[in-house]
Design a protein around this motif. Structure first.
Motif, PDB file in Angstrom:
ATOM      1  N   ARG A  30      13.043  -5.634   8.883  1.00  0.00           N
ATOM      2  CA  ARG A  30      12.005  -4.617   8.950  1.00  0.00           C
ATOM      3  C   ARG A  30      11.464  -4.413   7.545  1.00  0.00           C
ATOM      4  O   ARG A  30      12.140  -4.690   6.561  1.00  0.00           O
ATOM      5  N   LEU A  31      10.247  -3.895   7.479  1.00  0.00           N
ATOM      6  CA  LEU A  31       9.680  -3.530   6.184  1.00  0.00           C
ATOM      7  C   LEU A  31      10.042  -2.070   5.897  1.00  0.00           C
ATOM      8  O   LEU A  31       9.773  -1.184   6.708  1.00  0.00           O
ATOM      9  N   THR A  32      10.677  -1.848   4.752  1.00  0.00           N
ATOM     10  CA  THR A  32      11.020  -0.492   4.325  1.00  0.00           C
ATOM     11  C   THR A  32      10.275  -0.202   3.035  1.00  0.00           C
ATOM     12  O   THR A  32      10.297  -1.017   2.106  1.00  0.00           O
ATOM     13  N   VAL A  33       9.603   0.932   2.998  1.00  0.00           N
ATOM     14  CA  VAL A  33       8.831   1.322   1.816  1.00  0.00           C
ATOM     15  C   VAL A  33       9.546   2.487   1.147  1.00  0.00           C
ATOM     16  O   VAL A  33       9.775   3.522   1.777  1.00  0.00           O
ATOM     17  N   LEU A  34       9.924   2.280  -0.114  1.00  0.00           N
ATOM     18  CA  LEU A  34      10.561   3.358  -0.880  1.00  0.00           C
ATOM     19  C   LEU A  34       9.559   3.882  -1.904  1.00  0.00           C
ATOM     20  O   LEU A  34       9.062   3.129  -2.742  1.00  0.00           O
ATOM     21  N   SER A  35       9.262   5.177  -1.792  1.00  0.00           N
ATOM     22  CA  SER A  35       8.355   5.824  -2.740  1.00  0.00           C
ATOM     23  C   SER A  35       9.095   6.977  -3.402  1.00  0.00           C
ATOM     24  O   SER A  35      10.170   7.377  -2.971  1.00  0.00           O
ATOM     25  N   GLY A  36       8.446   7.532  -4.398  1.00  0.00           N
ATOM     26  CA  GLY A  36       9.035   8.690  -5.070  1.00  0.00           C
ATOM     27  C   GLY A  36       8.513   8.768  -6.480  1.00  0.00           C
ATOM     28  O   GLY A  36       8.006   7.779  -7.014  1.00  0.00           O
ATOM     29  N   GLU A  96      -1.476  -3.990  -0.198  1.00  0.00           N
ATOM     30  CA  GLU A  96      -1.957  -2.683  -0.657  1.00  0.00           C
ATOM     31  C   GLU A  96      -2.084  -2.764  -2.155  1.00  0.00           C
ATOM     32  O   GLU A  96      -1.429  -3.571  -2.795  1.00  0.00           O
ATOM     33  N   TRP A  97      -2.911  -1.904  -2.716  1.00  0.00           N
ATOM     34  CA  TRP A  97      -2.938  -1.758  -4.170  1.00  0.00           C
ATOM     35  C   TRP A  97      -3.480  -0.381  -4.518  1.00  0.00           C
ATOM     36  O   TRP A  97      -4.155   0.259  -3.693  1.00  0.00           O
ATOM     37  N   ALA A  98      -3.167   0.081  -5.730  1.00  0.00           N
ATOM     38  CA  ALA A  98      -3.575   1.421  -6.142  1.00  0.00           C
ATOM     39  C   ALA A  98      -3.591   1.503  -7.654  1.00  0.00           C
ATOM     40  O   ALA A  98      -2.975   0.686  -8.347  1.00  0.00           O
ATOM     41  N   GLU A  99      -4.313   2.517  -8.144  1.00  0.00           N
ATOM     42  CA  GLU A  99      -4.270   2.832  -9.572  1.00  0.00           C
ATOM     43  C   GLU A  99      -3.288   3.978  -9.755  1.00  0.00           C
ATOM     44  O   GLU A  99      -3.336   4.977  -9.037  1.00  0.00           O
ATOM     45  N   PHE A 100      -2.381   3.830 -10.707  1.00  0.00           N
ATOM     46  CA  PHE A 100      -1.387   4.864 -10.980  1.00  0.00           C
ATOM     47  C   PHE A 100      -1.274   5.019 -12.486  1.00  0.00           C
ATOM     48  O   PHE A 100      -1.020   4.032 -13.194  1.00  0.00           O
ATOM     49  N   ALA A 101      -1.489   6.240 -12.960  1.00  0.00           N
ATOM     50  CA  ALA A 101      -1.337   6.555 -14.388  1.00  0.00           C
ATOM     51  C   ALA A 101      -2.096   5.556 -15.271  1.00  0.00           C
ATOM     52  O   ALA A 101      -1.599   5.122 -16.316  1.00  0.00           O
ATOM     53  N   GLY A 102      -3.297   5.186 -14.811  1.00  0.00           N
ATOM     54  CA  GLY A 102      -4.162   4.354 -15.647  1.00  0.00           C
ATOM     55  C   GLY A 102      -3.966   2.861 -15.508  1.00  0.00           C
ATOM     56  O   GLY A 102      -4.658   2.079 -16.162  1.00  0.00           O
ATOM     57  N   ASN A 103      -3.030   2.431 -14.663  1.00  0.00           N
ATOM     58  CA  ASN A 103      -2.816   0.994 -14.454  1.00  0.00           C
ATOM     59  C   ASN A 103      -2.896   0.657 -12.972  1.00  0.00           C
ATOM     60  O   ASN A 103      -2.699   1.531 -12.119  1.00  0.00           O
ATOM     61  N   ALA A 122      12.855  -6.492   4.231  1.00  0.00           N
ATOM     62  CA  ALA A 122      11.993  -6.496   3.049  1.00  0.00           C
ATOM     63  C   ALA A 122      11.760  -5.063   2.576  1.00  0.00           C
ATOM     64  O   ALA A 122      11.571  -4.156   3.387  1.00  0.00           O
ATOM     65  N   VAL A 123      11.767  -4.894   1.264  1.00  0.00           N
ATOM     66  CA  VAL A 123      11.622  -3.556   0.672  1.00  0.00           C
ATOM     67  C   VAL A 123      10.465  -3.567  -0.316  1.00  0.00           C
ATOM     68  O   VAL A 123      10.358  -4.474  -1.148  1.00  0.00           O
ATOM     69  N   LEU A 124       9.607  -2.555  -0.214  1.00  0.00           N
ATOM     70  CA  LEU A 124       8.563  -2.326  -1.219  1.00  0.00           C
ATOM     71  C   LEU A 124       8.904  -1.064  -1.979  1.00  0.00           C
ATOM     72  O   LEU A 124       9.261  -0.052  -1.363  1.00  0.00           O
ATOM     73  N   GLU A 125       8.766  -1.118  -3.302  1.00  0.00           N
ATOM     74  CA  GLU A 125       8.959   0.087  -4.122  1.00  0.00           C
ATOM     75  C   GLU A 125       7.591   0.408  -4.699  1.00  0.00           C
ATOM     76  O   GLU A 125       7.146  -0.230  -5.658  1.00  0.00           O
ATOM     77  N   ILE A 126       6.893   1.344  -4.070  1.00  0.00           N
ATOM     78  CA  ILE A 126       5.486   1.598  -4.414  1.00  0.00           C
ATOM     79  C   ILE A 126       5.183   3.088  -4.399  1.00  0.00           C
ATOM     80  O   ILE A 126       5.927   3.878  -3.823  1.00  0.00           O
ATOM     81  N   GLU A 127       4.047   3.457  -5.010  1.00  0.00           N
ATOM     82  CA  GLU A 127       3.696   4.868  -5.049  1.00  0.00           C
ATOM     83  C   GLU A 127       2.944   5.291  -3.765  1.00  0.00           C
ATOM     84  O   GLU A 127       2.703   4.482  -2.868  1.00  0.00           O
ATOM     85  N   LEU A 128       2.595   6.563  -3.734  1.00  0.00           N
ATOM     86  CA  LEU A 128       2.140   7.185  -2.491  1.00  0.00           C
ATOM     87  C   LEU A 128       0.860   6.587  -1.902  1.00  0.00           C
ATOM     88  O   LEU A 128       0.778   6.358  -0.690  1.00  0.00           O
ATOM     89  N   ALA A 131       1.703   3.452  -0.262  1.00  0.00           N
ATOM     90  CA  ALA A 131       2.499   3.674   0.948  1.00  0.00           C
ATOM     91  C   ALA A 131       1.583   4.057   2.114  1.00  0.00           C
ATOM     92  O   ALA A 131       1.770   3.604   3.241  1.00  0.00           O
ATOM     93  N   ARG A 132       0.570   4.851   1.804  1.00  0.00           N
ATOM     94  CA  ARG A 132      -0.360   5.259   2.874  1.00  0.00           C
ATOM     95  C   ARG A 132      -1.119   4.050   3.418  1.00  0.00           C
ATOM     96  O   ARG A 132      -1.386   3.965   4.621  1.00  0.00           O
ATOM     97  N   GLN A 133      -1.471   3.119   2.549  1.00  0.00           N
ATOM     98  CA  GLN A 133      -2.177   1.912   3.017  1.00  0.00           C
ATOM     99  C   GLN A 133      -1.253   1.062   3.894  1.00  0.00           C
ATOM    100  O   GLN A 133      -1.681   0.512   4.912  1.00  0.00           O
ATOM    101  N   VAL A 134       0.024   0.961   3.487  1.00  0.00           N
ATOM    102  CA  VAL A 134       0.967   0.159   4.271  1.00  0.00           C
ATOM    103  C   VAL A 134       1.180   0.798   5.644  1.00  0.00           C
ATOM    104  O   VAL A 134       1.321   0.107   6.654  1.00  0.00           O
ATOM    105  N   LYS A 135       1.172   2.116   5.668  1.00  0.00           N
ATOM    106  CA  LYS A 135       1.359   2.825   6.943  1.00  0.00           C
ATOM    107  C   LYS A 135       0.285   2.406   7.934  1.00  0.00           C
ATOM    108  O   LYS A 135       0.535   2.247   9.123  1.00  0.00           O
ATOM    109  N   LYS A 136      -0.934   2.208   7.444  1.00  0.00           N
ATOM    110  CA  LYS A 136      -2.020   1.770   8.333  1.00  0.00           C
ATOM    111  C   LYS A 136      -1.875   0.306   8.707  1.00  0.00           C
ATOM    112  O   LYS A 136      -2.102  -0.089   9.845  1.00  0.00           O
ATOM    113  N   ALA A 137      -1.487  -0.516   7.722  1.00  0.00           N
ATOM    114  CA  ALA A 137      -1.478  -1.969   7.933  1.00  0.00           C
ATOM    115  C   ALA A 137      -0.252  -2.449   8.701  1.00  0.00           C
ATOM    116  O   ALA A 137      -0.313  -3.456   9.406  1.00  0.00           O
ATOM    117  N   MET A 138       0.881  -1.760   8.534  1.00  0.00           N
ATOM    118  CA  MET A 138       2.155  -2.228   9.094  1.00  0.00           C
ATOM    119  C   MET A 138       2.796  -1.083   9.871  1.00  0.00           C
ATOM    120  O   MET A 138       3.694  -0.403   9.366  1.00  0.00           O
TER     121      MET A 138
END
Ligand code: ADP
Ligand code: 5GP
Length: 215
Positions: A30-36, A96-103, A122-128, A131-138
């Motif tokens: 399964r795909l697991t997304v860890l954010s925080g 998915e992709w995002a801008e976080f803190a200028g990068n 599979a694990v993704l370690e990504i910001e919020l 994560a919202r984009q992955v929620k839509k896609a997967m």
């Protein structure tokens, strides 16, 4: 804050492709997304999970952030220029992709799909935002928020890591408030008061079926 490691419920779509994988491994395909928040300990906890379960696959993101001391191309990240990153965006290369803190940060799409097709957890370690984009896609993915035991402890860890300037700490802490306020969007919340305990709880989530809110 929700009870430690509590599963708040799966989303429509129920259980995912693949229950326990055929090789008898306890982790699910399964795909697991860890954010925080930055500095909460996501990288530390994932490293502890991989020591227990080396078969868990962790996606290596692309980023335009410069490498920190000790970071190695292809291990923590693929380090890219904004131009290279933009070309991958245009080619549809990111899940998915995002801008976080200028990068910019992004998850390359194909490796994730390949691992899941092979039955690998599979694990993704990504910001919020990602994560919202992955929620839509997967829709079958599980979303876990790693939270600090207290705000003071989050500040202590972020500052103690000593990888950013004071100005960058502030940007990351401002973003941390946004991330923690989104708790209700996640299936489960793990409080990282102790790395071993948090890793055990994440392993439990990697093993368990998606539960319904009633279940
Ligand atoms: P993130 O990947 O979420 O940005 P890191 O894994 O880099 O965070 O951890 C940030 C800092 O906090 C590191 O110095 C790490 O050693 C420390 N840390 C992580 N988890 C804990 C914990 N449970 N207790 C104390 N310190 C921790
Ligand atoms: P750092 O610069 O501290 O390594 O990461 C900053 C933030 O970017 C962290 O919250 C991290 O989880 C997130 N991040 C890392 N890779 C990705 C990615 O591929 N996509 C998204 N959206 N966020 C990522």
């Amino acid at each position: 804050m929700t009870a430690l490691g509590t599963d708040l419920g799966g989303r429509a779509g129920g259980s995912l492709p693949g229950g326990p994988p055929p090789d008898g491994s306890a982790l699910r395909a399964r795909l697991t997304v860890l954010s925080g928040p930055s500095g909460v300990g996501k990288g530390t906890v994932i490293a502890a999970v991989r020591r227990r379960h080396p078969q868990a696959w962790v996606s290596v993101s692309y980023t335009t952030r410069p490498p920190r001391a000790g970071e190695v191309e292809g291990v923590q990240y693929h380090f890219a220029s904004r131009e290279e990153f933009g070309r991958m965006v245009d080619a549809g290369g990111f899940l998915e992709w995002a801008e976080f803190a200028g990068n910019l940060y992004g998850t390359p799409r194909q490796p994730v799909l390949d691992q899941l097709a092979r039955g690998v957890p599979a694990v993704l370690e990504i910001e919020l935002q990602g994560a919202r984009q992955v929620k839509k896609a997967m829709p079958g993915a599980r979303f876990v928020l790693l939270a600090p035991p207290s705000w003071q402890e989050l500040e202590r860890r972020l500052v103690g890591r000593d990888t950013e300037t004071a100005e960058a700490w502030q940007v990351r802490l401002d973003q941390a408030r946004v991330e923690l306020a989104a708790e209700a969007e996640f299936d489960a919340v793990i409080i990282n008061d102790d790395v071993g305990r948090a890793a055990d709880q994440l392993v439990e989530l990697l093993r368990s079926p998606l539960l319904t809110r009633e279940g």
